[in-house]
Design an enzyme around this catalytic site. Structure first.
Site, PDB file in Angstrom:
ATOM      1  N   SER A   9     -26.513 -11.185  30.328  1.00 26.29           N
ATOM      2  CA  SER A   9     -25.947 -12.529  30.309  1.00 26.29           C
ATOM      3  C   SER A   9     -26.586 -13.459  29.304  1.00 26.29           C
ATOM      4  O   SER A   9     -25.958 -14.386  28.840  1.00 26.29           O
ATOM      5  CB  SER A   9     -26.062 -13.164  31.691  1.00 26.29           C
ATOM      6  OG  SER A   9     -25.416 -12.370  32.634  1.00 26.29           O
ATOM      7  N   SER A  10     -27.846 -13.244  28.997  1.00 27.27           N
ATOM      8  CA  SER A  10     -28.508 -14.204  28.115  1.00 27.27           C
ATOM      9  C   SER A  10     -29.419 -13.480  27.141  1.00 27.27           C
ATOM     10  O   SER A  10     -29.769 -12.319  27.321  1.00 27.27           O
ATOM     11  CB  SER A  10     -29.310 -15.205  28.932  1.00 27.27           C
ATOM     12  OG  SER A  10     -30.383 -14.547  29.568  1.00 27.27           O
TER      13      SER A  10
END
Length: 184
Positions: A9-10
Site C-alpha cells: 500500500s505504501s
C-alpha cells in the site's frame, strides 16, 4: 505459465517477502506495484491480467494483496476467468479456481460479497442516523448565505437581472435562477 502479482500500500512497505513467496511457488513472471488496493487503477494488475492466456494462472500471496473487498475480488476473478486462466492464493489454498471446486468457491465468494455489501449498507445507514442526531448537515453547502439570498431576492425585485445579481455575488446564474424559482 504462472504469473505472480504482489502489491503493497505504501512506499514504506517492502515487496521482498511477497516476491520470495511467489518465486518459491513457481511463478515465472512477476508483476509488482506500490499502490493502494482501494483504487481500481492498478496498472500492473491490469498488465498481469491482460498477459494471461488460456491455461495460465495468476497467483498472489494473499487475497488481501489483490482486493480490498469481496466484490473487487469477484470482479478480478471474472477478468481472470474471461482470459481462460485460473487464480490461486498461497495463504488461502481454498481460493483456487484451477481446482474442481472452482465454481463452488466463486459462488461462496459471491454470497460473501452480497453479505458484505448488505453489512456496509447497514453500517452506513446507522452512521448517518448517528451523525444527524449530532446535528451534522448532509448535502452540498449552500452557495449563498441567508443574508446573500435575501440580498439577491431584493435586487431581483428591484429589477436587476439574474446575470447581474450572480456576477455581484460571485455565483453562477443558475444559482440565482434556482433561488428565484424557490421563492415563486
Amino acid at each position: 505459465m504462472i504469473y505472480g502479482y504482489a502489491r503493497v500500500s505504501s512506499n514504506g512497505q517492502d515487496l521482498a517477502q511477497q516476491l520470495a513467496q511467489l518465486d518459491a511457488a513457481g511463478c515465472t513472471k512477476l508483476y509488482r506495484e506500490k499502490i493502494s488496493g482501494g483504487t481500481a487503477e492498478r496498472p500492473q494488475l491490469k498488465r498481469a491480467i491482460s498477459a494471461l492466456d488460456a491455461g495460465d494462472v495468476l497467483m498472489v500471496t494473499s487475497t488481501d494483496r489483490l482486493a480490498r473487498n469481496t466484490r473487487d475480488l469477484l470482479n478480478i476473478l471474472h477478468a481472470v476467468k474471461e482470459a481462460g486462466a485460473g487464480f490461486r492464493s498461497i495463504a488461502e489454498p481454498m481460493v483456487d479456481t484451477t481446482s474442481q471446486f472452482a465454481d463452488v468457491i466463486i459462488a461462496v465468494l459471491g454470497v460473501a460479497a452480497s453479505y458484505e455489501r448488505h453489512r456496509i449498507t447497514e453500517r452506513t445507514a446507522a452512521g448517518r442516523v448517528q451523525a444527524k442526531a449530532r446535528g451534522v448537515k448532509f448535502g452540498r453547502r449552500a452557495a449563498l448565505t441567508p443574508h446573500q439570498q435575501a440580498e439577491a431576492l431584493r435586487r431581483l425585485a428591484a429589477g436587476d437581472t439574474q446575470r447581474t445579481v450572480a456576477a455581484l455575488l460571485g455565483v453562477d446564474q443558475a444559482t440565482i435562477s434556482r433561488l428565484s424559482r424557490k421563492q415563486d
